[in-house]
Design a protein around this motif. Structure first.
Motif, mmCIF file in Angstrom:
data_model
loop_
_atom_site.group_PDB
_atom_site.id
_atom_site.type_symbol
_atom_site.label_atom_id
_atom_site.label_comp_id
_atom_site.label_asym_id
_atom_site.label_seq_id
_atom_site.Cartn_x
_atom_site.Cartn_y
_atom_site.Cartn_z
ATOM 1 N N ALA A 82 3.546 30.300 4.279
ATOM 2 C CA ALA A 82 3.603 29.263 3.242
ATOM 3 C C ALA A 82 3.335 29.859 1.866
ATOM 4 O O ALA A 82 4.007 29.505 0.888
ATOM 5 N N LEU A 83 2.364 30.759 1.774
ATOM 6 C CA LEU A 83 2.070 31.389 0.485
ATOM 7 C C LEU A 83 3.252 32.204 -0.027
ATOM 8 O O LEU A 83 3.617 32.118 -1.208
ATOM 9 N N VAL A 84 3.873 32.968 0.855
ATOM 10 C CA VAL A 84 5.051 33.753 0.468
ATOM 11 C C VAL A 84 6.202 32.820 0.094
ATOM 12 O O VAL A 84 6.913 33.050 -0.889
ATOM 13 N N THR A 85 6.374 31.757 0.867
ATOM 14 C CA THR A 85 7.445 30.791 0.592
ATOM 15 C C THR A 85 7.254 30.162 -0.781
ATOM 16 O O THR A 85 8.204 30.054 -1.562
ATOM 17 N N ILE A 86 6.040 29.747 -1.105
ATOM 18 C CA ILE A 86 5.760 29.155 -2.419
ATOM 19 C C ILE A 86 6.062 30.164 -3.523
ATOM 20 O O ILE A 86 6.708 29.832 -4.520
ATOM 21 N N ALA A 87 5.613 31.396 -3.353
ATOM 22 C CA ALA A 87 5.863 32.424 -4.367
ATOM 23 C C ALA A 87 7.358 32.667 -4.549
ATOM 24 O O ALA A 87 7.846 32.756 -5.683
ATOM 25 N N LEU A 88 8.105 32.762 -3.451
ATOM 26 C CA LEU A 88 9.547 32.993 -3.540
ATOM 27 C C LEU A 88 10.267 31.813 -4.179
ATOM 28 O O LEU A 88 11.185 31.994 -4.987
ATOM 29 N N LEU A 89 9.868 30.596 -3.816
ATOM 30 C CA LEU A 89 10.481 29.406 -4.408
ATOM 31 C C LEU A 89 10.219 29.356 -5.912
ATOM 32 O O LEU A 89 11.140 29.090 -6.696
ATOM 33 N N ARG A 90 8.988 29.610 -6.305
ATOM 34 C CA ARG A 90 8.660 29.571 -7.729
ATOM 35 C C ARG A 90 9.429 30.646 -8.490
ATOM 36 O O ARG A 90 9.933 30.397 -9.586
ATOM 37 N N ARG A 91 9.527 31.833 -7.909
ATOM 38 C CA ARG A 91 10.258 32.907 -8.577
ATOM 39 C C ARG A 91 11.751 32.570 -8.666
ATOM 40 O O ARG A 91 12.369 32.730 -9.717
ATOM 41 N N ALA A 92 12.342 32.086 -7.587
ATOM 42 C CA ALA A 92 13.773 31.765 -7.583
ATOM 43 C C ALA A 92 14.086 30.621 -8.537
ATOM 44 O O ALA A 92 15.093 30.647 -9.231
ATOM 45 N N ARG A 93 13.230 29.636 -8.577
ATOM 46 C CA ARG A 93 13.477 28.485 -9.452
ATOM 47 C C ARG A 93 13.127 28.778 -10.895
ATOM 48 O O ARG A 93 13.692 28.176 -11.796
ATOM 49 N N GLY A 94 12.242 29.703 -11.121
ATOM 50 C CA GLY A 94 11.853 30.047 -12.482
ATOM 51 C C GLY A 94 12.802 31.026 -13.143
ATOM 52 O O GLY A 94 12.720 31.264 -14.330
ATOM 53 N N SER A 95 13.745 31.562 -12.371
ATOM 54 C CA SER A 95 14.660 32.568 -12.916
ATOM 55 C C SER A 95 15.853 31.959 -13.633
ATOM 56 O O SER A 95 16.765 32.658 -14.002
ATOM 57 N N GLY A 96 15.814 30.623 -13.810
ATOM 58 C CA GLY A 96 16.911 29.974 -14.508
ATOM 59 C C GLY A 96 18.037 29.548 -13.600
ATOM 60 O O GLY A 96 19.034 29.010 -14.053
ATOM 61 N N ALA A 97 17.890 29.783 -12.311
ATOM 62 C CA ALA A 97 18.923 29.361 -11.370
ATOM 63 C C ALA A 97 18.901 27.849 -11.253
ATOM 64 O O ALA A 97 17.863 27.221 -11.283
ATOM 65 N N ARG A 98 20.073 27.261 -11.128
ATOM 66 C CA ARG A 98 20.187 25.819 -10.983
ATOM 67 C C ARG A 98 19.761 25.432 -9.573
ATOM 68 O O ARG A 98 20.257 25.975 -8.597
ATOM 69 N N VAL A 99 18.843 24.480 -9.483
ATOM 70 C CA VAL A 99 18.373 24.019 -8.188
ATOM 71 C C VAL A 99 18.881 22.609 -7.982
ATOM 72 O O VAL A 99 18.666 21.736 -8.805
ATOM 73 N N SER A 100 19.580 22.409 -6.891
ATOM 74 C CA SER A 100 20.146 21.116 -6.603
ATOM 75 C C SER A 100 20.252 20.930 -5.106
ATOM 76 O O SER A 100 20.540 21.872 -4.377
ATOM 77 N N ALA A 101 19.997 19.707 -4.646
ATOM 78 C CA ALA A 101 20.123 19.421 -3.214
ATOM 79 C C ALA A 101 21.590 19.248 -2.840
ATOM 80 O O ALA A 101 21.968 19.440 -1.702
#
Length: 107
Positions: A82-101
């Motif tokens: 979970a900790l790694v998942t949170i870190a990866l999600l924050r990094r991927a979403r913070g990189s300016g990538a568009r996040v959409s369901a």
């Protein structure tokens, strides 16, 4: 308690722990696979990951109080995931990538 009852109880605890771990792997694998593409992670919730951390901590505390290893065992794997998942999600979403369901509709 008879030995057969203890073995049955521990066996059930072991199987329940394995199931708890296996339930989590597909989500973790998806995040790892798409860790550089925030757009592919739109359906993954950071809130759910935080709830998993809280859940694992509570079960871990319960395991310590009751002396039942198998109750807390899944947390030993799920907390780091979970900790790694949170870190990866924050990094991927913070990189300016568009996040959409859902994918963006084309005109």
């Amino acid at each position: 308690m008879p030995t057969s009852t203890v073995l049955l109880t521990e066996g059930i605890g072991f199987v329940a722990s394995v199931v708890s771990l296996v339930l989590w792997w597909p989500q973790a694998a998806r995040v790892w696979r798409h860790r550089h593409d925030g757009g592919q992670l739109g359906g993954v919730s950071i809130s759910t990951q935080v709830l998993l951390l809280v859940n694992a901590a509570l079960w871990g505390a319960y395991a310590v109080v009751t002396g039942s290893f198998w109750v807390g065992a899944p947390g030993m794997v799920n907390v780091p995931l979970a900790l790694v998942t949170i870190a990866l999600l924050r990094r991927a979403r913070g990189s300016g990538a568009r996040v959409s369901a859902a994918p963006k509709a084309r005109a």
